[in-house]
Design a protein around this motif. Structure first.
Motif: not given
Lengths: 246, 185
Positions: B173, B10-11, A55-57, A53, A143-144
């Motif tokens: 997901e 987008d998420k 667009f994931s973090d 993905n 995560p960031e």
């Protein structure tokens, strides 16, 4: 069941890296396994392909950490999980590597003979499904922060690098056990001729052998890892790569 | 009664909207007249949600975020006054105790939108951690009793029939499985 898991994304590598890695492992082992790949390209060859993905973090190599969660990739209690980078060429029998015994709260990883400040090498992780779930659980809380922590603090020189630093720190922090495989099993390869000569010399001196790589790879070596940012396998045209990477 | 959700960026995608509707229709017991999806991306962040106070100025309104799990019949969540969640029964207050994962009101509360829109650049900067702090500091509100805890990956909390995924929305997901999977589309 043994699951061998990888991540493929972007355009530095080509989709055939995934199939070549899994095919070369199967040629060099008698141990059955399921191949798993998180991929942004549906054309990769694996038994189970899960979507990457964008667009994931979660960014880039950090997707590898998902496999530490027992809730990901159809894991079942008792499964053995291996996570490997795809930029590796299998050059010898890997029964002792992928079949390496592992117990709960233990990480099996490559022992390396070149200079490394870490006890962990991100090219190979093996663990009991779920036994190191804190690696993922603690990461995904922020995560960031973690994905840039090692870059901001100068431990790595490329943005979003540092996943193996995090895994190393987290497992030590949680008093997990890190076990390294015999160092002579792994090699690395450089674009630079002089650097390769130096590596050959270092390997020969350390293990008392005549060569690391000439036209072929030393029989003690099981895996050649093309470590380093931007380094690829397909840019080389050497006999041993052609023989083993298919 | 109107159900509202937001889809932009987008998420999240149409699957998440369909999944929310599926959980409401299958498990919640909520009866509604219309299911509304706000898709206009004015701000590129969750301040987009405030558009609902401008668009829907009558009747009963019940808003849900897309990253929730509904596992059973929900209590009556429709409220007369502008009402949202207070999370401090399960987390530290931080910059706001509020959580707009579930919001309800009846009639016209467009003054919330009007106040924000009149000085949106200022508020976006002042409350840059999210719109929930804007509600906390700038708007009169009511809060629900504890109804919506944080998602627990290891077990279903049978005391409540809805939970918020928050940072754990990756479990929506493909590839993730657990107790929640059977409730999803």
């Amino acid at each position: 069941m043994l699951k061998i898991c990888t991540v493929y994304f972007g355009d530095l590598y080509t989709p055939d890296y995934v199939g070549k890695l899994f095919n070369s492992i199967r040629r060099n082992t008698s141990i059955p396994f399921q191949s798993v790949c998180i991929s942004d390209n549906p054309n990769v060859e694996a038994d189970l392909v899960l979507p990457y993905n964008h667009f994931s973090d979660v960014k880039r190599h950090w997707h590898k950490l998902k496999f530490f969660s027992p809730n990901f990739a159809d894991q079942h209690p008792g499964d053995d999980i291996i996570v490997m980078d795809i930029d590796q060429v299998i050059t010898g029998n890997v029964d002792d590597l992928i079949g390496h015994a592992v117990h709960d709260n233990e990480l099996i990883t490559y022992g390396v003979w070149w200079n490394s400040s870490l006890d962990t090498n991100g090219g190979f992780y093996k663990f009991k499904s779920g036994s190191l779930k804190y690696v993922w659980d603690d990461f995904i809380r922020n995560p960031e922060y973690w994905q840039l922590y090692y870059y901001k603090n100068g431990h790595v020189h490329f943005k979003y690098y540092g996943e193996q630093n995090y895994v190393n720190w987290k497992i030590q922090n949680r008093e997990g056990e890190i076990t390294k495989t015999p160092e002579e099993w792994i090699s690395k390869y450089h674009t630079d001729f002089n650097e390769n000569c130096a590596l050959n010399t270092m390997y020969c001196d350390k293990f008392g052998v005549d060569y690391m790589m000439l036209d072929d790879v030393n029989e003690n070596i099981k895996v050649v890892h093309f470590t380093g940012p931007g380094r690829t396998i397909h840019d080389y045209d050497t006999s041993w790569i052609n023989e083993h990477w298919k | 009664m109107r159900i509202i959700c937001c889809l932009f960026g987008d998420k999240f995608n149409q699957w998440h909207v369909d999944n929310l509707k599926h959980m409401i229709d299958t498990y919640s017991g909520i009866k509604y007249d219309s299911f509304e999806v706000i898709t206009e991306d004015l701000y590129g962040n969750w301040y987009n949600k405030l558009q609902m106070f401008d668009k829907f100025r009558d009747g009963e309104n019940l808003y849900f975020d897309l990253d929730i799990v509904i596992t059973g019949k929900l209590p009556n969540l429709v409220r007369k006054e502008f009402t949202l969640l207070n999370d401090t029964w399960w987390r530290e207050e931080a910059h706001t105790p509020l959580n707009s994962t579930i919001v309800s009101w009846t009639g016209d509360v467009s003054h919330i939108w009007d106040k924000f829109k009149a000085d949106d650049i200022y508020y976006l900067e002042k409350y840059n951690k999210g719109s929930d702090e804007f509600y906390y500091r700038e708007v009169e509100y009511q809060t629900y009793d504890p109804i919506c805890p944080k998602f627990n990956m290891d077990r279903l909390d049978t005391d409540y029939n809805v939970c918020t995924l928050g940072q754990m929305h990756h479990v929506m997901e493909e590839g993730w499985t657990g107790w929640w999977s059977k409730y999803f589309l």
